[in-house]
Design a protein around this motif. Structure first.
Motif, mmCIF file in Angstrom:
data_model
loop_
_atom_site.group_PDB
_atom_site.id
_atom_site.type_symbol
_atom_site.label_atom_id
_atom_site.label_comp_id
_atom_site.label_asym_id
_atom_site.label_seq_id
_atom_site.Cartn_x
_atom_site.Cartn_y
_atom_site.Cartn_z
ATOM 1 N N ALA A 118 -11.106 -5.486 -1.010
ATOM 2 C CA ALA A 118 -10.199 -6.805 -0.755
ATOM 3 C C ALA A 118 -8.730 -6.966 -1.251
ATOM 4 N N VAL A 119 -8.313 -6.486 -2.330
ATOM 5 C CA VAL A 119 -6.986 -6.310 -2.993
ATOM 6 C C VAL A 119 -6.192 -5.610 -2.055
ATOM 7 N N ILE A 120 -6.650 -4.363 -1.949
ATOM 8 C CA ILE A 120 -5.901 -3.682 -0.749
ATOM 9 C C ILE A 120 -5.499 -4.157 0.474
ATOM 10 N N ASP A 121 -6.543 -4.968 1.032
ATOM 11 C CA ASP A 121 -6.234 -5.474 2.495
ATOM 12 C C ASP A 121 -5.176 -6.701 2.085
ATOM 13 N N TRP A 122 -5.285 -7.399 0.901
ATOM 14 C CA TRP A 122 -4.398 -8.374 0.704
ATOM 15 C C TRP A 122 -2.867 -8.050 0.446
ATOM 16 N N ILE A 123 -2.883 -6.948 -0.028
ATOM 17 C CA ILE A 123 -1.435 -6.229 -0.284
ATOM 18 C C ILE A 123 -0.781 -6.022 0.999
ATOM 19 N N LEU A 124 -1.665 -5.256 1.726
ATOM 20 C CA LEU A 124 -0.979 -4.963 3.139
ATOM 21 C C LEU A 124 -0.857 -6.115 3.904
ATOM 22 N N ASP A 125 -1.569 -7.187 3.840
ATOM 23 C CA ASP A 125 -1.036 -8.425 4.666
ATOM 24 C C ASP A 125 -0.001 -9.052 4.287
ATOM 25 N N GLN A 126 0.387 -9.168 2.869
ATOM 26 C CA GLN A 126 1.518 -9.648 2.477
ATOM 27 C C GLN A 126 2.934 -8.788 2.901
ATOM 28 N N LEU A 127 2.599 -7.330 2.766
ATOM 29 C CA LEU A 127 3.694 -6.726 3.316
ATOM 30 C C LEU A 127 4.094 -6.987 4.792
ATOM 31 N N ALA A 128 3.070 -7.188 5.721
ATOM 32 C CA ALA A 128 3.034 -7.278 7.046
ATOM 33 C C ALA A 128 3.750 -8.697 7.020
ATOM 34 N N ARG A 129 3.483 -9.562 6.333
ATOM 35 C CA ARG A 129 4.216 -10.872 6.478
ATOM 36 C C ARG A 129 5.619 -10.912 6.072
ATOM 37 N N ALA A 130 5.853 -9.850 5.324
ATOM 38 C CA ALA A 130 7.422 -9.749 4.975
ATOM 39 C C ALA A 130 8.201 -9.361 6.023
ATOM 40 N N GLY A 131 7.472 -8.697 7.330
ATOM 41 C CA GLY A 131 8.346 -8.153 8.300
ATOM 42 C C GLY A 131 8.377 -6.593 8.406
ATOM 43 N N LEU A 132 7.724 -5.886 7.633
ATOM 44 C CA LEU A 132 7.701 -4.628 7.427
ATOM 45 C C LEU A 132 7.145 -3.886 8.799
ATOM 46 N N ASP A 133 7.185 -2.708 9.457
ATOM 47 C CA ASP A 133 6.451 -2.381 10.581
ATOM 48 C C ASP A 133 5.165 -1.495 9.684
ATOM 49 N N LYS A 134 4.563 -0.898 10.715
ATOM 50 C CA LYS A 134 3.306 -0.427 10.202
ATOM 51 C C LYS A 134 3.651 0.884 9.282
ATOM 52 N N GLN A 135 4.576 1.659 9.601
ATOM 53 C CA GLN A 135 4.891 2.666 8.598
ATOM 54 C C GLN A 135 5.474 2.376 7.241
ATOM 55 N N GLN A 136 6.107 1.444 7.343
ATOM 56 C CA GLN A 136 6.740 0.937 6.188
ATOM 57 C C GLN A 136 5.845 -0.102 5.395
ATOM 58 N N VAL A 137 4.931 -0.487 6.022
ATOM 59 C CA VAL A 137 3.881 -1.356 5.225
ATOM 60 C C VAL A 137 3.119 -0.288 4.356
ATOM 61 N N VAL A 138 2.629 0.914 5.041
ATOM 62 C CA VAL A 138 1.882 1.917 4.387
ATOM 63 C C VAL A 138 2.630 2.609 3.127
ATOM 64 N N ARG A 139 3.898 2.627 3.239
ATOM 65 C CA ARG A 139 4.660 3.380 2.312
ATOM 66 C C ARG A 139 5.226 2.304 1.072
ATOM 67 N N CYS A 140 5.356 1.046 1.729
ATOM 68 C CA CYS A 140 5.477 0.222 0.412
ATOM 69 C C CYS A 140 4.217 -0.181 -0.505
ATOM 70 N N TYR A 141 3.078 -0.175 0.444
ATOM 71 C CA TYR A 141 1.877 -0.275 -0.289
ATOM 72 C C TYR A 141 1.704 0.766 -1.237
ATOM 73 N N ALA A 142 1.758 2.048 -0.851
ATOM 74 C CA ALA A 142 1.786 3.214 -1.970
ATOM 75 C C ALA A 142 2.584 3.032 -3.144
ATOM 76 N N ALA A 143 3.935 2.381 -2.900
ATOM 77 C CA ALA A 143 4.588 2.460 -4.061
ATOM 78 C C ALA A 143 4.407 1.239 -4.815
ATOM 79 N N TYR A 144 3.949 0.216 -4.556
ATOM 80 C CA TYR A 144 3.553 -1.002 -5.177
ATOM 81 C C TYR A 144 2.185 -0.727 -5.876
ATOM 82 N N SER A 145 1.485 -0.275 -5.223
ATOM 83 C CA SER A 145 -0.069 -0.347 -5.663
ATOM 84 C C SER A 145 -0.091 0.877 -7.009
ATOM 85 N N SER A 146 0.471 1.871 -6.712
ATOM 86 C CA SER A 146 0.576 3.035 -7.778
ATOM 87 C C SER A 146 1.650 2.595 -8.860
ATOM 88 N N TYR A 147 2.510 1.709 -8.783
ATOM 89 C CA TYR A 147 3.169 1.167 -9.729
ATOM 90 C C TYR A 147 2.431 0.406 -10.765
#
Length: 220
Positions: A118-147
């Protein structure tokens, strides 16, 4: 006597929920989580816990998944994407470090449970809301969650050290030998570096990450 209510004189139904609630309570009080300590707290033979969890790894994964879910409860789902991601990071760090025996496992266990998914899905949704494209969402999710997980685990480990009576150290280590002639830039800001707490350092890092996400969107 532990702050955890001892139940040795009453029979307790050893369902998963009771075991997880008791283990989370033990962690909040800085106590070690073992099948023996759980058995004592629940007033049951430790071997009875194996009927619900095949081993400690399964137990810890379930506990971690519960903390992940609990860390999102205070996030305002009506706030902006940035405010939600920042609040989520703060709540995760604080919730995990308040249960250090569990939080220290944050980077070692991928639960695959309902809380984590549920949290992974929520993070991805927020990044998409920010206006990032699909690839950017993936990369930013990896940076955010690992940090965030690394910060939560590190602060949990530090909390365990404190509970063990180990004196705290500066997050930047021992810099008493800094020579202002050889390292003028470091010497100029050393007092400011030394007063920062580890929690402040990690939260500043979250802000830097979120600034970078906004900058990526701004380049479109």
């Amino acid at each position: 006597m532990s702050a955890v209510t001892r139940r040795s004189k009453e029979r307790v139904a050893l369902d998963r929920e009771a075991i997880l609630a008791t283990a989370t309570e033990l962690a909040a009080n800085g106590e070690a989580i073992t099948f023996r300590s759980l058995g004592t707290a629940l007033g049951a033979d430790p071997t009875a816990i194996y009927r619900r969890f095949r081993d400690k790894d399964e137990l810890m994964a379930a506990l971690l998944d519960g903390l992940i879910a609990a860390s999102m409860v205070r996030v305002d789902r009506g706030a902006s994407w940035r405010d939600q991601l920042r609040d989520g990071a703060v709540c995760t760090i604080d919730t995990f470090s308040a249960h250090p025996q569990i939080g220290a496992e944050a980077t070692a266990i991928s639960t695959g449970g309902p809380g984590e998914l549920a949290v992974i899905d929520w993070i991805l949704d927020q990044l998409a809301r920010a206006g990032l494209d699909k690839q950017q969402v993936v990369r930013c999710y990896a940076a955010y969650s690992s940090y965030v997980l690394a910060a939560a685990a590190t602060l949990s480990e530090q909390r365990l050290q404190e509970l063990a009576g180990v004196p705290p150290t500066s997050w930047v280590g021992d810099l008493r030998a800094v020579d202002p002639v050889r390292h003028p830039s470091l010497a100029a800001v050393l007092p400011e570096l030394l007063v920062l707490t580890p929690r402040e350092v990690f939260l500043d890092g979250i802000d830097v990450l979120l600034d970078s996400f906004e900058a990526i969107v701004g380049r479109h």
